[in-house]
Scaffold this motif. Structure first.
Motif, mmCIF file in Angstrom:
data_model
loop_
_atom_site.group_PDB
_atom_site.id
_atom_site.type_symbol
_atom_site.label_atom_id
_atom_site.label_comp_id
_atom_site.label_asym_id
_atom_site.label_seq_id
_atom_site.Cartn_x
_atom_site.Cartn_y
_atom_site.Cartn_z
ATOM 1 N N PHE A 121 36.913 0.560 -36.252
ATOM 2 C CA PHE A 121 37.851 1.607 -36.595
ATOM 3 C C PHE A 121 37.267 2.477 -37.695
ATOM 4 O O PHE A 121 36.715 1.974 -38.674
ATOM 5 N N PHE A 122 37.399 3.791 -37.541
ATOM 6 C CA PHE A 122 37.067 4.709 -38.623
ATOM 7 C C PHE A 122 38.262 4.760 -39.562
ATOM 8 O O PHE A 122 39.383 5.024 -39.154
ATOM 9 N N GLU A 123 38.035 4.471 -40.839
ATOM 10 C CA GLU A 123 39.134 4.294 -41.782
ATOM 11 C C GLU A 123 40.006 5.537 -41.916
ATOM 12 O O GLU A 123 41.179 5.448 -42.260
ATOM 13 N N GLY A 124 39.470 6.708 -41.641
ATOM 14 C CA GLY A 124 40.257 7.925 -41.767
ATOM 15 C C GLY A 124 41.171 8.194 -40.588
ATOM 16 O O GLY A 124 41.936 9.141 -40.605
ATOM 17 N N CYS A 125 41.077 7.375 -39.551
ATOM 18 C CA CYS A 125 41.870 7.631 -38.351
ATOM 19 C C CYS A 125 42.340 6.316 -37.744
ATOM 20 O O CYS A 125 42.204 6.072 -36.549
ATOM 21 N N LEU A 126 42.919 5.445 -38.573
ATOM 22 C CA LEU A 126 43.372 4.133 -38.101
ATOM 23 C C LEU A 126 44.633 4.268 -37.264
ATOM 24 O O LEU A 126 45.528 5.052 -37.594
ATOM 25 N N PRO A 127 44.761 3.495 -36.187
ATOM 26 C CA PRO A 127 46.025 3.467 -35.444
ATOM 27 C C PRO A 127 47.161 3.019 -36.365
ATOM 28 O O PRO A 127 46.964 2.165 -37.236
ATOM 29 N N ILE A 128 48.346 3.574 -36.154
ATOM 30 C CA ILE A 128 49.473 3.263 -37.035
ATOM 31 C C ILE A 128 49.827 1.785 -36.992
ATOM 32 O O ILE A 128 50.197 1.189 -38.007
ATOM 33 N N GLU A 129 49.651 1.159 -35.821
ATOM 34 C CA GLU A 129 49.957 -0.279 -35.731
ATOM 35 C C GLU A 129 48.968 -1.113 -36.540
ATOM 36 O O GLU A 129 49.320 -2.168 -37.071
ATOM 37 N N GLU A 130 47.727 -0.634 -36.644
ATOM 38 C CA GLU A 130 46.736 -1.333 -37.468
ATOM 39 C C GLU A 130 47.119 -1.238 -38.941
ATOM 40 O O GLU A 130 47.009 -2.211 -39.695
#
Length: 457
Positions: free
Chosen positions: A227-236
């Motif tokens: 995962f790129f930290e600037g675009c994490l899925p909301i569930e993550e």
């Protein structure tokens, strides 16, 4: 005039490729411009237009004392077609530069396809031309065939991470009795619809979000996902802790519903929301709204069920669900110079997310430099390296000089710009000084290179 100038091939019709092709043609150099859609489709695109904005319609903060805003201003001064078109088709978004994405992409398609020096081919080009000057701008969803070709050319494996896009909601389906219009700290236009949540509502929502079923990541190995930290899925984000979302996209600070009085007044402290979901306007008419920070990999049915638990969205009508897709990028520090030329083949250049810059404006910036340098190669001029005191120069210096072992995509930020000669304690003032230095150095650099080109020509 152009018959003696070799043509340049540009592969990829995203933001970077579109900017590169435009800059090459504007420099008087003919361009063969290839875009694979609609012959081949990607997991993320929905249209056949050039420069389609896949994740969001926002180019980020527009103030020039912010990193993204400084990048906007640098590109304006360099006659970027992407930023000029974004300025033409902007929609209200508080302190951000956001556009009507459909009109934006259609206009760029019209501009490029009608340019007399651009030969536009709607077909895949799944090989790197053996000869001539080429700009690779195939983006994070490079076709499998071209990816294999690149792997053979570079002699190294790719690194991949997973990127996700947020859902878009029909404005009329949002309960305006609950949602309130405001921008954080009343900055800029009141262009965000805010859905307030109390603690009980937030905790119920988080529990459902964390338990919701995710979509399968077809054709990809889940264990290899980064995962790129600037675009994490909301569930993550939800799984990372009870308050993680409240300190991220659901933070309630600075958002006030004027209908209930001033939240900053001592007697109104109890009216402060525990969390806030923000919706950003997608189109000029305000008919479509993007769920800010809600990129997700949940199954579409689960998205509807869980996101309708948010106050004001109980009857939300979704016109696009969140999606997740693989992004591929080069290990640029081992491959590229700061001119965006491949070290082992200087007539091959790359730009956009493929090189490890993150964000729409950074993609346009890479397209500008790769296109400009490709045109200069065609004219037998020396290629340009931008001052690293500019945001553009700092980005390209980073992707050239970062540690290859831990290289990850980099968005524009002031942390990559060289420190000031004298320390400025106030962050706002410091960013203002960075901006002033950057724009002054950019102006000097432009003047110097214009003078050199005039002498050579």
């Amino acid at each position: 005039m152009t018959s003696s100038i070799p043509l340049v091939t540009v592969i990829g019709g995203g933001l970077a490729g579109t900017e590169a092709a435009w800059q090459i043609a504007q420099a008087g150099v003919p361009v063969d411009f290839y875009e694979m859609r609609p012959v081949e489709k990607s997991p993320a695109h929905h249209t056949e237009e050039l420069a389609e904005l896949v994740c969001s319609n926002s180019f980020g903060a527009q103030s020039s004392d912010r990193a993204s805003g400084l990048l906007h201003e640098e590109l304006r001064r360099l006659s970027s077609v992407i930023i000029a078109t974004a300025d033409e088709h902007r929609v209200p978004a508080g302190g951000a530069l956001a556009v009507d994405r459909a009109i934006f992409s259609k206009d760029l398609t019209r501009k490029l396809s009608s340019h007399p020096l651009v030969s536009f081919y709607r077909q895949p080009l799944n090989r790197i031309p053996n000869e001539g000057i080429t700009v690779l701008a195939t983006g994070p969803l490079t076709s499998a065939d071209l990816a294999k070709e690149l792997q053979q050319f570079t002699g190294m494996e790719y690194m991949s991470f997973f990127d996700a896009a947020s859902p878009i909601i029909v404005g009329e389906s949002i309960d305006r009795d609950v949602a309130f219009l405001a921008s954080r700290y009343d900055k800029g236009e009141a262009a965000y619809l805010n859905c307030p949540m109390n603690k009980e509502q937030y905790l119920r929502f988080r529990e459902a979000l964390c338990a919701a079923e995710q979509a399968e990541l077809k054709d990809f190995e889940q264990e290899s996902a980064k995962f790129f930290e600037g675009c994490l899925p909301i569930e993550e984000l939800g799984r990372r802790g009870e308050d993680t979302m409240r300190y991220g996209p659901l933070k309630p600070v600075g958002l006030f519903d004027a209908r209930l009085g001033d939240f900053r007044a001592p007697e109104n402290k109890s009216k402060k929301p525990y969390a806030v979901v923000q919706l950003r306007q997608e189109d000029k008419q305000g008919q479509l709204w993007n769920m800010v920070g809600f990129q997700t990999n949940l199954r579409w049915g689960e998205q509807k069920r869980v996101f309708r638990m948010i106050p004001a969205l109980e009857n939300a009508e979704f016109v696009r669900m969140g999606v997740m897709h693989r992004n591929t990028f080069l290990n640029s520090p081992e491959l590229l110079d700061a001119t965006l030329q491949f070290t082992k083949r200087p007539t091959l250049l790359a730009a956009g997310q493929l090189i490890g810059t993150e964000g729409y404006t950074a993609a346009a910036a890479g397209g500008w430099l790769a296109g400009t340098n490709a045109a200069r190669l065609a004219k037998s001029l020396s290629t340009l390296t931008m001052p690293n005191t500019t945001m553009m120069g700092a980005l390209f210096d980073f992707i050239h000089s970062a540690s290859p072992k831990h290289f990850q995509p980099m968005p524009p930020n002031f942390g990559i710009i060289p420190a000031l000669a004298e320390r400025v304690r106030s962050k706002k003032e410091r960013y203002g000084v960075y901006r002033d230095r950057s724009l002054a150095d950019l102006a000097s650099w432009q003047l110097e290179n214009q003078s050199l080109e005039a002498v050579v020509l």
